[in-house]
Design a protein around this motif. Structure first.
Motif, PDB file in Angstrom:
ATOM      1  N   GLY A   1     -22.563 -45.019  42.011  1.00 12.40           N
ATOM      2  CA  GLY A   1     -21.126 -45.196  42.129  1.00 12.40           C
ATOM      3  C   GLY A   1     -20.455 -45.527  40.813  1.00 12.40           C
ATOM      4  N   TRP A   2     -21.146 -46.262  39.937  1.00 15.09           N
ATOM      5  CA  TRP A   2     -20.554 -46.663  38.661  1.00 15.09           C
ATOM      6  C   TRP A   2     -20.547 -45.532  37.644  1.00 15.09           C
ATOM      7  CZ3 TRP A   2     -17.856 -50.967  38.542  1.00 15.09           C
ATOM      8  CH2 TRP A   2     -18.143 -51.966  39.478  1.00 15.09           C
ATOM      9  N   THR A   3     -21.394 -44.552  37.823  1.00  8.72           N
ATOM     10  CA  THR A   3     -21.438 -43.431  36.883  1.00  8.72           C
ATOM     11  C   THR A   3     -20.703 -42.206  37.409  1.00  8.72           C
ATOM     12  OG1 THR A   3     -23.573 -42.730  37.815  1.00  8.72           O
ATOM     13  CG2 THR A   3     -23.623 -44.218  35.917  1.00  8.72           C
ATOM     14  N   GLU A   4     -20.142 -42.305  38.595  1.00  9.81           N
ATOM     15  CA  GLU A   4     -19.409 -41.180  39.164  1.00  9.81           C
ATOM     16  C   GLU A   4     -18.157 -40.900  38.333  1.00  9.81           C
ATOM     17  OE1 GLU A   4     -17.903 -41.755  43.101  1.00  9.81           O
ATOM     18  OE2 GLU A   4     -18.516 -39.738  43.705  1.00  9.81           O
ATOM     19  N   ALA A   5     -17.801 -39.632  38.229  1.00 11.89           N
ATOM     20  CA  ALA A   5     -16.678 -39.236  37.370  1.00 11.89           C
ATOM     21  C   ALA A   5     -15.371 -39.886  37.807  1.00 11.89           C
ATOM     22  CB  ALA A   5     -16.542 -37.716  37.368  1.00 11.89           C
ATOM     23  N   SER A   6     -15.123 -39.952  39.117  1.00 12.53           N
ATOM     24  CA  SER A   6     -13.868 -40.535  39.589  1.00 12.53           C
ATOM     25  C   SER A   6     -13.785 -42.018  39.256  1.00 12.53           C
ATOM     26  CB  SER A   6     -13.737 -40.324  41.100  1.00 12.53           C
ATOM     27  OG  SER A   6     -14.801 -40.958  41.789  1.00 12.53           O
ATOM     28  N   THR A   7     -14.906 -42.726  39.379  1.00  9.74           N
ATOM     29  CA  THR A   7     -14.905 -44.158  39.061  1.00  9.74           C
ATOM     30  C   THR A   7     -14.597 -44.390  37.591  1.00  9.74           C
ATOM     31  OG1 THR A   7     -16.525 -44.609  40.806  1.00  9.74           O
ATOM     32  CG2 THR A   7     -16.300 -46.247  39.057  1.00  9.74           C
ATOM     33  N   VAL A   8     -15.311 -43.691  36.727  1.00 11.77           N
ATOM     34  CA  VAL A   8     -15.104 -43.855  35.288  1.00 11.77           C
ATOM     35  C   VAL A   8     -13.684 -43.456  34.896  1.00 11.77           C
ATOM     36  CG1 VAL A   8     -15.875 -43.120  33.007  1.00 11.77           C
ATOM     37  CG2 VAL A   8     -17.554 -43.511  34.821  1.00 11.77           C
ATOM     38  N   SER A   9     -13.177 -42.379  35.495  1.00  8.26           N
ATOM     39  CA  SER A   9     -11.833 -41.899  35.157  1.00  8.26           C
ATOM     40  C   SER A   9     -10.777 -42.932  35.522  1.00  8.26           C
ATOM     41  CB  SER A   9     -11.552 -40.582  35.881  1.00  8.26           C
ATOM     42  OG  SER A   9     -12.478 -39.585  35.494  1.00  8.26           O
ATOM     43  N   TYR A  10     -10.872 -43.486  36.725  1.00  8.64           N
ATOM     44  CA  TYR A  10      -9.879 -44.472  37.146  1.00  8.64           C
ATOM     45  C   TYR A  10      -9.939 -45.731  36.280  1.00  8.64           C
ATOM     46  CZ  TYR A  10      -8.075 -42.157  41.309  1.00  8.64           C
ATOM     47  OH  TYR A  10      -7.430 -41.296  42.170  1.00  8.64           O
ATOM     48  N   LEU A  11     -11.135 -46.173  35.934  1.00  4.29           N
ATOM     49  CA  LEU A  11     -11.257 -47.370  35.103  1.00  4.29           C
ATOM     50  C   LEU A  11     -10.683 -47.131  33.705  1.00  4.29           C
ATOM     51  CD1 LEU A  11     -14.807 -48.658  36.118  1.00  4.29           C
ATOM     52  CD2 LEU A  11     -12.587 -49.550  36.823  1.00  4.29           C
ATOM     53  N   ILE A  12     -10.928 -45.959  33.144  1.00  7.54           N
ATOM     54  CA  ILE A  12     -10.388 -45.642  31.822  1.00  7.54           C
ATOM     55  C   ILE A  12      -8.867 -45.536  31.880  1.00  7.54           C
ATOM     56  CG2 ILE A  12     -10.275 -43.876  30.031  1.00  7.54           C
ATOM     57  CD1 ILE A  12     -13.206 -43.295  30.546  1.00  7.54           C
ATOM     58  N   ILE A  13      -8.355 -44.856  32.904  1.00  5.66           N
ATOM     59  CA  ILE A  13      -6.900 -44.731  33.053  1.00  5.66           C
ATOM     60  C   ILE A  13      -6.262 -46.109  33.222  1.00  5.66           C
ATOM     61  CG2 ILE A  13      -5.080 -43.888  34.587  1.00  5.66           C
ATOM     62  CD1 ILE A  13      -6.856 -41.448  35.139  1.00  5.66           C
ATOM     63  N   GLY A  14      -6.898 -46.970  34.013  1.00  7.15           N
ATOM     64  CA  GLY A  14      -6.369 -48.316  34.196  1.00  7.15           C
ATOM     65  C   GLY A  14      -6.323 -49.092  32.895  1.00  7.15           C
ATOM     66  N   ALA A  15      -7.387 -48.993  32.095  1.00  5.42           N
ATOM     67  CA  ALA A  15      -7.412 -49.693  30.810  1.00  5.42           C
ATOM     68  C   ALA A  15      -6.327 -49.165  29.872  1.00  5.42           C
ATOM     69  CB  ALA A  15      -8.792 -49.542  30.168  1.00  5.42           C
ATOM     70  N   ILE A  16      -6.118 -47.849  29.875  1.00  3.51           N
ATOM     71  CA  ILE A  16      -5.086 -47.256  29.016  1.00  3.51           C
ATOM     72  C   ILE A  16      -3.697 -47.724  29.443  1.00  3.51           C
ATOM     73  CG2 ILE A  16      -3.980 -45.086  28.364  1.00  3.51           C
ATOM     74  CD1 ILE A  16      -6.735 -43.772  28.506  1.00  3.51           C
ATOM     75  N   LEU A  17      -3.436 -47.730  30.748  1.00  6.04           N
ATOM     76  CA  LEU A  17      -2.118 -48.133  31.239  1.00  6.04           C
ATOM     77  C   LEU A  17      -1.846 -49.610  30.965  1.00  6.04           C
ATOM     78  CD1 LEU A  17      -1.987 -46.218  34.642  1.00  6.04           C
ATOM     79  CD2 LEU A  17      -0.665 -45.737  32.576  1.00  6.04           C
ATOM     80  N   ILE A  18      -2.842 -50.459  31.136  1.00  5.41           N
ATOM     81  CA  ILE A  18      -2.644 -51.887  30.859  1.00  5.41           C
ATOM     82  C   ILE A  18      -2.426 -52.113  29.369  1.00  5.41           C
ATOM     83  CG2 ILE A  18      -3.771 -54.138  30.908  1.00  5.41           C
ATOM     84  CD1 ILE A  18      -5.097 -53.300  33.521  1.00  5.41           C
ATOM     85  N   THR A  19      -3.151 -51.377  28.531  1.00  7.57           N
ATOM     86  CA  THR A  19      -2.926 -51.474  27.087  1.00  7.57           C
ATOM     87  C   THR A  19      -1.521 -51.008  26.721  1.00  7.57           C
ATOM     88  OG1 THR A  19      -5.287 -51.089  26.687  1.00  7.57           O
ATOM     89  CG2 THR A  19      -3.784 -50.770  24.828  1.00  7.57           C
ATOM     90  N   ALA A  20      -1.078 -49.915  27.356  1.00 11.17           N
ATOM     91  CA  ALA A  20       0.284 -49.433  27.120  1.00 11.17           C
ATOM     92  C   ALA A  20       1.313 -50.457  27.586  1.00 11.17           C
ATOM     93  CB  ALA A  20       0.495 -48.104  27.843  1.00 11.17           C
ATOM     94  N   PHE A  21       1.020 -51.145  28.676  1.00 10.65           N
ATOM     95  CA  PHE A  21       1.920 -52.189  29.172  1.00 10.65           C
ATOM     96  C   PHE A  21       2.072 -53.311  28.147  1.00 10.65           C
ATOM     97  CE2 PHE A  21       1.854 -56.432  31.185  1.00 10.65           C
ATOM     98  CZ  PHE A  21       3.151 -56.463  31.676  1.00 10.65           C
ATOM     99  N   LEU A  22       0.957 -53.761  27.582  1.00  8.79           N
ATOM    100  CA  LEU A  22       1.021 -54.830  26.582  1.00  8.79           C
ATOM    101  C   LEU A  22       1.785 -54.377  25.341  1.00  8.79           C
ATOM    102  CD1 LEU A  22      -2.627 -56.217  26.861  1.00  8.79           C
ATOM    103  CD2 LEU A  22      -0.533 -57.199  27.822  1.00  8.79           C
ATOM    104  N   GLY A  23       1.571 -53.124  24.935  1.00 12.98           N
ATOM    105  CA  GLY A  23       2.310 -52.616  23.788  1.00 12.98           C
ATOM    106  C   GLY A  23       3.798 -52.498  24.062  1.00 12.98           C
ATOM    107  N   TYR A  24       4.149 -52.076  25.270  1.00 12.68           N
ATOM    108  CA  TYR A  24       5.563 -51.944  25.615  1.00 12.68           C
ATOM    109  C   TYR A  24       6.242 -53.304  25.705  1.00 12.68           C
ATOM    110  CZ  TYR A  24       9.764 -50.822  28.248  1.00 12.68           C
ATOM    111  OH  TYR A  24      11.068 -50.719  28.660  1.00 12.68           O
ATOM    112  N   GLU A  25       5.516 -54.304  26.210  1.00 12.13           N
ATOM    113  CA  GLU A  25       6.105 -55.631  26.354  1.00 12.13           C
ATOM    114  C   GLU A  25       6.472 -56.244  25.008  1.00 12.13           C
ATOM    115  OE1 GLU A  25       6.682 -57.227  29.689  1.00 12.13           O
ATOM    116  OE2 GLU A  25       6.684 -55.041  29.651  1.00 12.13           O
TER     117      GLU A  25
END
Length: 248
Positions: free
Chosen positions: A137-161
């Protein structure tokens, strides 16, 4: 929306939306308490009552949720939020009608969308991982994709703030030693509490075979102690905090 979910994805989206609006509601409630009670002593007592009411709400919610789940359906535990929202909306429209809105700070819509989508992606990624047994489950493409997208969005949130005129989360608050430490402590408490509620509920129902109602009753001692701790903590620590605030 969550009560009408027909699959896991729809349920997660509904819960994410509920969490986003809860994130907007909680600071508004505390801000209302702070502006209503101007003196330090009254504000400390009001915050203590607020914490106690939150603990009491958790107790009532667990017990009522057990009754609703057992005798109606788990879907009604989500539908009931709509009824509460309608009552709250009616109260807001009645109390705030005619008040001036000049110089009102704008809502940080971009920041809200970024952090909500980021947290949703992270939670969905973890959920996708644990649905598959073992390490697959941790190496599945959908899992990795969602975790990476989440990290990018949270980083973008901190930069925007950092650039926002009216940020949802002013970063200077996190850099302040006292407030940053308090928020870190609250984060750890929240993470630990949610984990306890989740896994203890699983243990009581799946392992011990307790009904939903009995599970809600089993949680009452813990939530009751939270209520007592909120009242006692306000009495013991309130004067110390007020002295520190006045000295500063």
């Amino acid at each position: 929306m969550g009560g009408a979910a027909v699959n896991f994805e729809m349920l997660v989206v509904a819960r994410a939306a509920q969490g986003a609006f809860s994130a907007l509601l909680a600071p508004a409630a505390l801000a209302l308490v702070s502006t209503t009670f101007e003196s330090s002593g009254e504000r400390a007592r009001a915050v203590g009552i607020y914490g106690g009411a939150a603990a009491a709400g958790a107790s009532i919610g667990l017990l009522a949720g057990g009754f609703v789940t057992e005798y109606l359906s788990w879907r009604w535990t989500l539908y009931v939020n709509d009824l509460i929202a309608v009552v709250a909306l009616a109260g807001v429209l009645g109390l705030l009608r005619g008040r001036s809105t000049e110089n009102r700070p704008r809502i940080d819509a971009v920041g809200t969308v970024l952090v909500s989508a980021g947290l949703f992606a992270v939670v969905y990624g973890f959920g996708s991982a644990v649905r598959r047994p073992g390490a697959d489950g941790w190496t599945e493409a959908s899992t990795v994709s969602y975790l990476i997208i989440g990290a990018i969005l949270i980083t973008a949130f901190l930069g925007y703030e950092r650039r926002a005129v009216h940020p949802l989360l002013p970063l200077r608050i996190l850099l302040d030693r006292d407030r940053g430490g308090a928020y870190a402590a609250l984060l750890l408490i929240a993470v630990g509490s949610y984990a306890v509620f989740l896994f203890l509920a699983y243990y009581l129902t799946a392992t011990l075979g307790m009904s939903a109602v009995m599970t809600g009753l089993a949680f009452l001692p813990m939530t009751g102690m939270i209520l007592v701790a909120a009242a006692v903590g306000n009495t013991l620590l309130g004067p110390c905090l007020l002295y520190t605030s006045d000295a500063a």
